[in-house]
Write a protein that holds these residues in place. Structure first.
Motif, PDB file in Angstrom:
ATOM      1  N   ARG A   1       0.830  -1.203   0.000  1.00 29.69           N
ATOM      2  CA  ARG A   1       0.000   0.000   0.000  1.00 29.69           C
ATOM      3  C   ARG A   1       0.864   1.253   0.000  1.00 29.69           C
ATOM      4  NH1 ARG A   1      -3.501   0.993   5.145  1.00 29.69           N
ATOM      5  NH2 ARG A   1      -3.555  -1.246   4.904  1.00 29.69           N
ATOM      6  N   VAL A   2       1.873   1.284   0.858  1.00 29.69           N
ATOM      7  CA  VAL A   2       2.732   2.467   0.943  1.00 29.69           C
ATOM      8  C   VAL A   2       3.449   2.685  -0.387  1.00 29.69           C
ATOM      9  CG1 VAL A   2       4.765   3.428   2.070  1.00 29.69           C
ATOM     10  CG2 VAL A   2       2.979   2.375   3.440  1.00 29.69           C
TER      11      VAL A   2
ATOM     12  N   LEU B   1       2.858   6.014  -2.706  1.00 33.77           N
ATOM     13  CA  LEU B   1       3.957   6.921  -3.063  1.00 33.77           C
ATOM     14  C   LEU B   1       4.140   7.034  -4.573  1.00 33.77           C
ATOM     15  CD1 LEU B   1       6.656   6.020  -0.373  1.00 33.77           C
ATOM     16  CD2 LEU B   1       5.289   8.107  -0.523  1.00 33.77           C
ATOM     17  N   VAL B   2       4.115   5.908  -5.281  1.00 37.27           N
ATOM     18  CA  VAL B   2       4.408   5.914  -6.720  1.00 37.27           C
ATOM     19  C   VAL B   2       3.182   6.278  -7.550  1.00 37.27           C
ATOM     20  CG1 VAL B   2       5.150   4.480  -8.674  1.00 37.27           C
ATOM     21  CG2 VAL B   2       6.323   4.292  -6.471  1.00 37.27           C
TER      22      VAL B   2
ATOM     23  N   CYS C   1       4.901  -2.510  -5.772  1.00 37.37           N
ATOM     24  CA  CYS C   1       3.891  -1.817  -6.584  1.00 37.37           C
ATOM     25  C   CYS C   1       3.160  -2.809  -7.481  1.00 37.37           C
ATOM     26  CB  CYS C   1       4.532  -0.713  -7.429  1.00 37.37           C
ATOM     27  SG  CYS C   1       4.961   0.773  -6.508  1.00 37.37           S
ATOM     28  N   ALA C   2       3.910  -3.694  -8.125  1.00 41.82           N
ATOM     29  CA  ALA C   2       3.289  -4.667  -9.028  1.00 41.82           C
ATOM     30  C   ALA C   2       2.327  -5.569  -8.263  1.00 41.82           C
ATOM     31  CB  ALA C   2       4.366  -5.500  -9.722  1.00 41.82           C
ATOM     32  N   ARG C   3       2.746  -6.045  -7.107  1.00 39.54           N
ATOM     33  CA  ARG C   3       1.865  -6.907  -6.303  1.00 39.54           C
ATOM     34  C   ARG C   3       0.650  -6.130  -5.803  1.00 39.54           C
ATOM     35  NH1 ARG C   3       6.999  -8.855  -3.963  1.00 39.54           N
ATOM     36  NH2 ARG C   3       7.471 -10.806  -5.026  1.00 39.54           N
TER      37      ARG C   3
ATOM     38  N   ARG D   1      -3.260  -6.837  -6.761  1.00 37.23           N
ATOM     39  CA  ARG D   1      -4.295  -7.043  -5.735  1.00 37.23           C
ATOM     40  C   ARG D   1      -5.428  -6.031  -5.898  1.00 37.23           C
ATOM     41  NH1 ARG D   1      -3.536  -9.433   0.031  1.00 37.23           N
ATOM     42  NH2 ARG D   1      -5.712  -9.383   0.643  1.00 37.23           N
ATOM     43  N   LEU D   2      -5.076  -4.782  -6.177  1.00 39.40           N
ATOM     44  CA  LEU D   2      -6.110  -3.758  -6.397  1.00 39.40           C
ATOM     45  C   LEU D   2      -6.959  -4.084  -7.625  1.00 39.40           C
ATOM     46  CD1 LEU D   2      -4.128  -0.504  -5.554  1.00 39.40           C
ATOM     47  CD2 LEU D   2      -6.068  -1.443  -4.285  1.00 39.40           C
TER      48      LEU D   2
END
Length: 183
Positions: free
Chosen positions: A133-134, A138-139, A164-166, A170-171
């Motif tokens: 999540r963080v 951020l990105v 980020c990819a994971r 998930r999102l």
């Protein structure tokens, strides 16, 4: 002719030397950015305000421990991220609220659909593991370059990319219903 405003490093050095106003100037300079990071990470304005306040108090007290390995701005962002992670882990903050509106195209979607989307994204982010999540906040939300996010999080660039990819994967699963509804 007026002098250039002091740099972040100069303000932090002045604070360490006893200047009573220097840290306040530094905090004011970065408060909006720190608030945005905390709000996007936690999803609740009250929790975000608390996290920023805790982070600034921590930075104020620990200014003498700043080694100068990174920019002062990066150091402050890292302290805010840590405060957010601590709040998530220790208090299990899971509430969500609509995110403040950003600059949107002039042709706006239905406000009800927009609200539902923002709520769904906030709820989905709350379900993503905190490390992912963080990185995503951020990105993808705050728009930091991957290298800068890595510096803030004090982890390798590749780790930010994988988190980020994971997190995005998930999102995508959690928010897939929004894509189906828009068809």
């Amino acid at each position: 002719m007026s002098a250039a405003p002091p740099s972040d490093a100069e303000l932090l050095a002045a604070h360490r030397a006893g200047d009573a106003d220097a840290f306040g100037q530094l905090a004011e300079r970065h408060s909006r950015e720190l608030w945005a990071i905390a709000l996007r990470t936690l999803g609740d304005p009250d929790d975000a305000a608390d996290a920023v306040q805790e982070a600034l108090v921590s930075a104020y007290r620990r200014a003498s421990t700043f080694r100068g390995d990174a920019a002062v701005r990066t150091w402050l962002r890292r302290i805010v991220v840590n405060a957010c992670i601590d709040r998530i882990r220790h208090e299990r903050v899971r509430r969500t609220v609509p995110w403040p509106e950003r600059d949107l195209p002039s042709r706006r979607p239905d406000p009800a659909v927009e609200l539902v989307t923002r709520l769904a994204v906030g709820e989905a982010l709350a379900m993503v593991p905190v490390e992912q999540r963080v990185a995503v906040v951020l990105v993808d939300v705050q728009g930091y370059p991957v290298a800068e996010a890595a510096a803030i999080l004090e982890i390798p660039v590749g780790t930010v990319k994988s988190r980020c990819a994971r997190g995005r994967a998930r999102l995508a699963v959690l928010l897939g219903h929004l894509r189906e509804e828009s068809r």
